[in-house]
Design a protein around this motif. Structure first.
Motif, PDB file in Angstrom:
ATOM      1  N   ASP A 282      48.995 -27.279  25.812  1.00  0.00           N
ATOM      2  CA  ASP A 282      50.405 -27.400  25.436  1.00  0.00           C
ATOM      3  C   ASP A 282      51.158 -28.336  26.381  1.00  0.00           C
ATOM      4  OD1 ASP A 282      50.074 -25.696  23.312  1.00  0.00           O
ATOM      5  OD2 ASP A 282      50.631 -23.906  24.425  1.00  0.00           O
TER       6      ASP A 282
ATOM      7  N   THR B 205      44.613 -21.804  11.644  1.00  0.00           N
ATOM      8  CA  THR B 205      43.192 -21.700  11.327  1.00  0.00           C
ATOM      9  C   THR B 205      42.894 -22.364   9.987  1.00  0.00           C
ATOM     10  OG1 THR B 205      43.559 -19.519  10.304  1.00  0.00           O
ATOM     11  CG2 THR B 205      42.956 -19.577  12.648  1.00  0.00           C
TER      12      THR B 205
ATOM     13  N   ARG C  25      45.860 -21.722  16.914  1.00  0.00           N
ATOM     14  CA  ARG C  25      46.969 -20.934  16.359  1.00  0.00           C
ATOM     15  C   ARG C  25      47.153 -21.193  14.868  1.00  0.00           C
ATOM     16  NH1 ARG C  25      49.041 -22.251  21.665  1.00  0.00           N
ATOM     17  NH2 ARG C  25      49.926 -24.213  20.898  1.00  0.00           N
TER      18      ARG C  25
ATOM     19  N   ASP D 208      48.909 -26.726  18.091  1.00  0.00           N
ATOM     20  CA  ASP D 208      48.612 -25.453  17.428  1.00  0.00           C
ATOM     21  C   ASP D 208      47.245 -25.485  16.764  1.00  0.00           C
ATOM     22  OD1 ASP D 208      51.053 -24.501  18.221  1.00  0.00           O
ATOM     23  OD2 ASP D 208      52.065 -24.952  16.333  1.00  0.00           O
TER      24      ASP D 208
END
Length: 552
Positions: free
Chosen positions: A244, A261, A259, A254
Motif C-alpha cells: 500500500d 478476488t 482484497r 487491492d
C-alpha cells in the motif's frame, strides 16, 4: 558438517576444561598441606621443641604422627632453626637435616610448592613455628602425596567425558533434526542444486515478458521483476516496502493484496490496462502476475467503434436508397419543383450539422468525433446536441486525450438513453484560461447516489461482456486521465433527470497565439490545419431529422 562441528566443539570444550583442572587440583593440594602445617604449628608444639631433644618417641614425633594419621598427609616434619628434623615418618631420619632449603620458611614466610623430596613428588606446604612470645623456633613442613592428586584428576575425567558425551549426543540430535527440517524445506535439494535454481529463477523472472510480484505474509513486496517494475512504474527500491505504501490506495493495490478476488482481474495503472492474477503461497504470502492489455483493449475499443461505424454506414446506405427512391418517384411524377426542394433540404441538413460542430469545436479530431457520434446517435433514435455557448479553440495540448474522454462519455450516455423516448445527449465545452470544462448530460435514468463513485472503478459495469474482453474501463480511464492532469471527474443529476458528467482538465490548452497582425508569413498549404468540409453526398447525418426520418 553439523556433526563434525558439534564433535569439534565438544572436544575443544573438554580440553579447555581439563587443562586448568590439573593446576586447580595442585593448588588445592598445596593449600591443604599449608592448612595442615598451620594447624600443627601451635605454641605447645613449639614448647615441646624447645624443651626436649629430638627422639623417635619424643612428644614432637608423637604429635606429628598423630596429625599425619588423622589428616591423611604423606608426612608431617617438624624442624628446628638449624633445619634438623624432630619428626618424620621414618624414625631413623629424626635428628638429620632436611633435604630441601628451609631458609624461606625460617625467615617467617609461608611456602607452597610441588616438589620432590625423600618421599617422592608431593604437594608441600611449610609454615614457621613460633613460641608463645612469637619468636620463630622452627618450622613445620606437610606433604600430600602427588599420586592422590593425580587420582582425583583421573577420577574426574570419566564424569567429565560423560557430560561431554551427553552434550555431543544432544548436539547430534539437534543437528539431525535441523538437517531433516532443512531437507523438507528444500525438497531434498543439495546446496549446488539450490544455487543453480536461484540463478535460473533470477534469469527467468527478469527475462519473461510478464510482470511478477511476490509478497510476504505481511503484504510487503518481496520480489518484483523488471517487467512488473515497468508496468507499475516503480523501481528496485520498492522491494521490502509495504504494498500500500508503494502503490498507494486503489484497485491495483487491492487486487495484488488479495482484497479483490477472482481471475483475470482488470485494473488500470497510469495509462496502462493490466490483467492481474494472484496465487497464495504456503508461507502466507502470494505471487501475482501482471499482463499488459493496453494495446488489446485499445484494439477492442477500436473494433467496437468500427462495428458501430459499419452499422451506421449500413443504415446510411439503406436511408440513401430510400431517398433515391423518393427522388425517382418525384421525377417520374414530373414533380420537378418538389424534387429540387427535397434534394436541397436533405443536403442542407447534412451541411448544417457538420458546420454547427466545426463552428464551436475548432480541433479537427474532436469535431470529426462529434460528427460521427451524432450520426450513431441519430441511428439509435437519439439526438446529440452541442450547447449554444460551447467553444473549444484549436489549442489542445493533447487532442487524443480529450477524444478518449469525450468518446467514452458519449458512448456511456448512448448506452444510458437506449430505449428511452425522446432520448437526448447534450455536450458542452467551456474554457477558463488554459482549463477545459466538459459536460455530457443525457436524458436517461441517471446514476443512483450510492453508485456515483463505484461507476469510476476499474472493471465495474452494468453492461454485458463484449466479445473482445472486459468492460468497466471507459469511465475509469476518464477519471484517470483527469486526475493525471490534476483535474476531476464526477457525476451528478442532470436538469432533465438523467446523469450529468463533468470533467475538469487543467492545462489542457496551450497559450494563445500572438495577434494576427504580427504573425509571420502563412504556412505552406500542405501543413495548414483545415476544418473538415464533408461532401454533400457523403456527410453523415446529424441529429436533426429530415423528411425521410419522419416518413420512417
Amino acid at each position: 558438517m553439523q556433526l563434525a562441528i558439534a564433535t569439534g566443539v565438544t572436544v575443544l570444550a573438554t580440553g579447555l576444561f581439563l587443562a586448568p583442572l590439573s593446576a586447580q587440583l595442585d593448588d588445592q593440594a598445596m593449600r591443604r598441606a599449608l592448612a595442615i602445617a598451620g594447624t600443627t604449628a601451635s605454641p605447645r608444639l613449639a614448647a615441646d621443641l624447645t624443651g626436649t631433644r629430638p627422639s623417635a618417641r619424643g612428644p614432637v614425633q608423637t604429635e606429628a604422627e598423630r596429625i599425619r594419621t588423622s589428616t591423611g598427609a604423606e608426612y608431617v616434619v617438624v624442624m628446628d632453626t638449624r633445619g634438623v628434623r624432630w619428626s618424620h615418618t621414618d624414625p631413623a631420619a629424626i635428628g638429620r637435616r632436611v633435604s630441601t632449603d628451609p631458609t624461606d620458611v625460617l625467615a617467617g614466610r609461608e611456602v607452597m610448592e610441588i616438589d620432590s623430596g625423600t618421599l617422592g613428588r608431593s604437594a608441600r606446604g611449610k609454615t614457621p613455628l613460633r613460641d608463645a612470645d612469637g619468636r620463630i623456633v622452627g618450622a613445620v613442613s606437610v606433604g600430600i602425596e602427588y599420586d592422590s592428586v593425580r587420582d582425583r584428576l583421573l577420577a574426574a575425567i570419566p564424569g567429565l567425558l560423560a557430560y561431554a558425551g551427553g552434550a555431543l549426543a544432544a548436539g547430534a540430535l539437534a543437528a539431525y533434526l535441523i538437517s531433516r527440517r532443512l531437507q523438507r524445506q528444500t525438497h531434498d535439494l543439495a546446496f549446488s542444486d539450490i544455487s543453480a535454481l536461484l540463478a535460473e529463477r533470477e534469469a527467468m523472472l527478469h527475462g519473461i515478458r510478464e510482470g511478477v510480484v511476490a509478497l510476504d505474509r505481511n503484504g510487503s513486496v518481496r520480489l518484483m521483476n523488471d517487467e512488473a517494475q515497468r508496468l507499475l512504474g516503480l523501481g528496485p527500491e520498492a522491494a521490502g516496502r509495504p504494498l500500500d505504501e508503494v502503490l498507494g490506495r486503489g484497485r491495483t493495490a487491492d487486487v495484488l493484496a488479495g482484497r479483490v478476488t477472482g481471475e483475470d482481474l482488470l485494473t488500470v495503472r497510469g495509462h496502462r490496462v493490466l490483467i492481474a492474477n494472484r496465487m497464495p503461497t504456503d508461507d502466507g504470502g502470494a505471487v501475482a502476475t501482471l499482463r499488459d492489455r493496453t494495446e488489446l483493449e485499445r484494439l477492442g475499443r477500436e473494433l467496437d467503434s468500427t462495428r458501430g461505424l459499419i452499422d451506421a454506414l449500413r443504415a446510411q446506405d439503406h436511408e440513401h436508397a430510400n431517398r433515391m427512391h423518393t427522388l425517382l418517384g418525384l421525377l417520374e411524377l414530373e414533380m420537378h419543383e418538389e424534387a429540387v426542394e427535397f434534394v436541397t433540404e436533405v443536403v442542407g441538413v447534412h451541411r448544417a450539422t457538420a458546420e454547427q460542430v466545426t463552428e464551436k469545436v475548432h480541433d479537427p479530431l474532436l469535431a470529426a468525433l462529434l460528427v460521427g457520434k451524432a450520426t450513431v446517435a441519430a441511428e439509435r433514435g437519439a439526438s446529440l446536441r452541442l450547447a449554444p455557448d460551447s467553444l473549444l479553440p484549436d489549442r489542445l495540448v493533447d487532442p487524443r486525450e480529450l477524444v478518449t474522454v469525450v468518446g467514452n462519455l458519449v458512448d456511456n450516455a448512448l448506452d444510458a438513453v437506449a430505449g428511452t423516448p425522446g432520448a437526448r445527449i447534450d455536450v458542452s465545452f467551456r474554457t477558463e484560461g488554459r482549463t477545459v470544462v466538459l459536460r455530457v448530460a443525457d436524458s436517461g435514468p441517471g446514476v443512483p447516489e450510492e453508485r456515483r463513485e463505484l461507476i469510476f472503478t476499474e472493471g465495474w459495469s452494468t453492461k454485458a461482456l463484449p466479445s473482445h474482453g472486459k468492460r468497466g474501463l471507459g469511465l475509469a480511464l476518464v477519471r484517470r486521465l483527469a486526475e493525471r492532469r490534476g483535474g476531476t471527474a464526477r457525476v451528478t443529476d442532470g436538469l432533465d433527470g438523467g446523469a450529468e458528467f463533468t470533467v475538469v482538465l487543467p492545462d489542457a490548452l496551450t497559450e494563445p497565439a500572438p495577434d494576427l497582425a504580427v504573425r509571420g508569413p502563412e504556412p505552406e498549404p500542405d501543413t495548414t490545419v483545415r476544418r473538415p468540409q464533408p461532401e454533400p453526398d457523403t456527410t453523415v447525418p446529424g441529429p436533426v431529422p429530415g423528411p425521410v426520418e419522419e416518413a420512417r
